[in-house]
Design a protein around this motif. Structure first.
Motif, short mmCIF file in Angstrom:
data_model
loop_
_atom_site.label_atom_id
_atom_site.label_comp_id
_atom_site.label_asym_id
_atom_site.label_seq_id
_atom_site.Cartn_x
_atom_site.Cartn_y
_atom_site.Cartn_z
N UNK A 74 -51.18 -30.65 -26.64
CA UNK A 74 -51.40 -29.72 -27.74
C UNK A 74 -52.73 -29.02 -27.68
N UNK A 75 -53.32 -28.90 -26.50
CA UNK A 75 -54.57 -28.15 -26.34
C UNK A 75 -55.76 -29.01 -26.02
N UNK A 76 -56.02 -30.05 -26.81
CA UNK A 76 -57.20 -30.91 -26.61
C UNK A 76 -56.76 -32.33 -26.27
N UNK A 108 -57.67 -40.23 -13.40
CA UNK A 108 -58.19 -41.20 -14.37
C UNK A 108 -57.16 -41.41 -15.46
N UNK A 109 -57.40 -42.42 -16.30
CA UNK A 109 -56.39 -42.76 -17.31
C UNK A 109 -56.24 -41.69 -18.38
N UNK A 110 -57.22 -40.76 -18.47
CA UNK A 110 -57.07 -39.67 -19.42
C UNK A 110 -55.88 -38.78 -19.12
N UNK A 111 -55.41 -38.78 -17.87
CA UNK A 111 -54.25 -37.98 -17.49
C UNK A 111 -52.97 -38.66 -17.96
N UNK A 112 -52.77 -39.89 -17.55
CA UNK A 112 -51.50 -40.56 -17.83
C UNK A 112 -51.39 -41.08 -19.25
N UNK A 113 -52.52 -41.14 -19.98
CA UNK A 113 -52.48 -41.62 -21.35
C UNK A 113 -52.56 -40.51 -22.38
N UNK A 114 -52.53 -39.25 -21.93
CA UNK A 114 -52.48 -38.13 -22.86
C UNK A 114 -51.13 -38.15 -23.58
N UNK A 115 -51.14 -37.98 -24.89
CA UNK A 115 -49.92 -38.06 -25.69
C UNK A 115 -49.57 -36.70 -26.29
N UNK A 116 -48.27 -36.48 -26.47
CA UNK A 116 -47.83 -35.28 -27.17
C UNK A 116 -47.71 -35.58 -28.66
N UNK A 117 -47.16 -34.63 -29.43
CA UNK A 117 -47.07 -34.81 -30.88
C UNK A 117 -46.21 -35.98 -31.29
N UNK A 118 -45.28 -36.38 -30.42
CA UNK A 118 -44.41 -37.52 -30.72
C UNK A 118 -44.98 -38.84 -30.22
N UNK A 119 -46.19 -38.81 -29.63
CA UNK A 119 -46.81 -40.03 -29.14
C UNK A 119 -46.38 -40.44 -27.75
N UNK A 120 -45.71 -39.56 -27.02
CA UNK A 120 -45.25 -39.89 -25.67
C UNK A 120 -46.34 -39.63 -24.65
N UNK A 155 -62.67 -32.84 -25.59
CA UNK A 155 -62.60 -31.86 -26.66
C UNK A 155 -63.45 -30.68 -26.26
N UNK A 156 -63.28 -29.58 -27.02
CA UNK A 156 -64.05 -28.37 -26.72
C UNK A 156 -65.54 -28.61 -26.88
N UNK A 171 -50.23 -27.91 -17.61
CA UNK A 171 -49.15 -28.66 -18.24
C UNK A 171 -49.68 -29.82 -19.07
N UNK A 172 -50.76 -30.44 -18.60
CA UNK A 172 -51.36 -31.55 -19.35
C UNK A 172 -51.91 -31.06 -20.68
#
Length: 335
Positions: A318-320, A274-286, A155-156, A312-313
């Motif tokens: 959605x920003x954060x 790290x898993x923060x890359x591949x587990x980042x979700x969009x608004x639909x939870x993907x 987060x910021x 792109x990530x």
């Protein structure tokens, strides 16, 4: 890359204009309320609503602007009362006292907010210094290996996290380490399920990569996401046949991590994350589709590839991000 460069510039310009217009928004609210009050029937009193302008100013403006807004609300209410012939009535006095009380409370709230913002700025400064110690800038090249890395805080406000990476030149070749302290993603959930909550605070996932002189790379998996390999535009993962446990949990399982030797010739690339890359979700939870995205930019220069993934990530999330994310890209020069 022109579109990528233009987007941050446009966003920066938008932030500048937003910063300039922010102090005007409470006064605009006062003007709207006064206009509506002037054209509504006498029995409909909107004077008390003027207090909302002071509250808005306390949330987004400084002390000076908040004080000016509070004074303006009382002045505008007085003018409206004079216009409608209500000045001096008990109702008019009660509304003015209420506007004064809200104005004073708004000044106090603004002062508290500004003090906390200053404290947060100091904490950020200390955290950024600590983060630079954990994740220092990488050299562009070590021996026959090109390097590019990036780190994104969750987060910021969170300028320091558990993700880390390091690169060293050793007598055995170039060695790279990427890891995540306490593994906040899927590894953290799995270990809580298997071994209980007490062990979730005592481990780190890690991936060690050694690049010797020959056309190979050696991988040691310690509960960390497997890397992606890129060769001639093709993207695939190097999954460990026998992955080892996270660091700090070896006593819970039999055996230790094994060394996996994979082809790594001139022009080949490896992407560690790290898993923060591949587990980042969009608004639909993907989840973020990293292999699919990598196929788009596999031929780009290494620094542009990392910049593309980083931007792109953020767009995908959605920003954060909900978790810290680290990315380390390497490319072997022709042997």
């Amino acid at each position: 890359m022109q579109e990528s460069a233009a987007s941050p510039a446009a966003a920066a310009m938008a932030r500048v204009w937003l910063h300039r217009l922010t102090p005007l928004s409470p006064f605009a609210l006062i003007a709207v309320i006064a206009l509506v009050e002037a054209v509504t029937p006498d029995w409909l009193r909107l004077g008390p609503v003027l207090a909302a302008a002071s509250v808005l100013a306390a949330a987004i403006c400084g002390l000076g602007v908040t004080a000016a807004v509070a004074a303006t609300t009382m002045g505008v209410n007085a003018l409206l009362d004079l216009f409608d012939g209500r000045w001096g009535s008990s109702a008019s006095q009660i509304i003015n006292i209420a506007l004064l009380a809200v104005g004073l409370a708004s000044l106090l709230a603004c002062s508290i907010r500004q003090r906390r913002e200053r404290e947060l700025t100091q904490v950020r400064s200390v955290a950024e210094t600590a983060q630079r110690t954990l994740i220092r800038p990488l050299p562009a090249r070590l021996d026959s290996v090109l390097l590019e890395g990036t780190y994104i805080a969750a987060e910021s406000e969170a300028r320091i996290g558990g993700d880390f990476y390091e690169v060293l030149h050793t007598p055995h070749g170039v060695r790279l380490l990427i890891g995540d302290v306490r593994g906040k993603g899927s590894a953290h959930r799995n270990i809580r399920r298997l071994y209980g909550e007490e062990f979730t605070e005592r481990f780190a996932t890690a991936l060690l990569v050694e690049i010797p002189e020959g056309p190979v790379a050696r991988l040691v998996h310690c509960g960390h996401p497997h890397p992606l390999a890129i060769r001639d535009g093709d993207v695939h993962g190097w999954e460990a046949p026998e992955p080892g446990p996270p660091i700090g949990l070896a006593e819970l399982v039999e055996g230790g991590p094994s060394v996996q030797t994979v082809p790594f010739r001139g022009g080949d690339r490896l992407l560690l994350f790290t898993d923060g890359v591949i587990e980042a979700r969009d608004g639909a939870g993907r989840f973020y589709p990293l292999p699919e995205r990598m196929a788009r930019w596999s031929e780009d220069p290494l620094d542009q590839l990392v910049d593309q993934v980083r931007a792109d990530l953020r767009r995908h999330a959605g920003g954060d991000l909900d978790d810290d994310a680290a990315l380390l890209a390497i490319e072997r020069l022709p042997l």
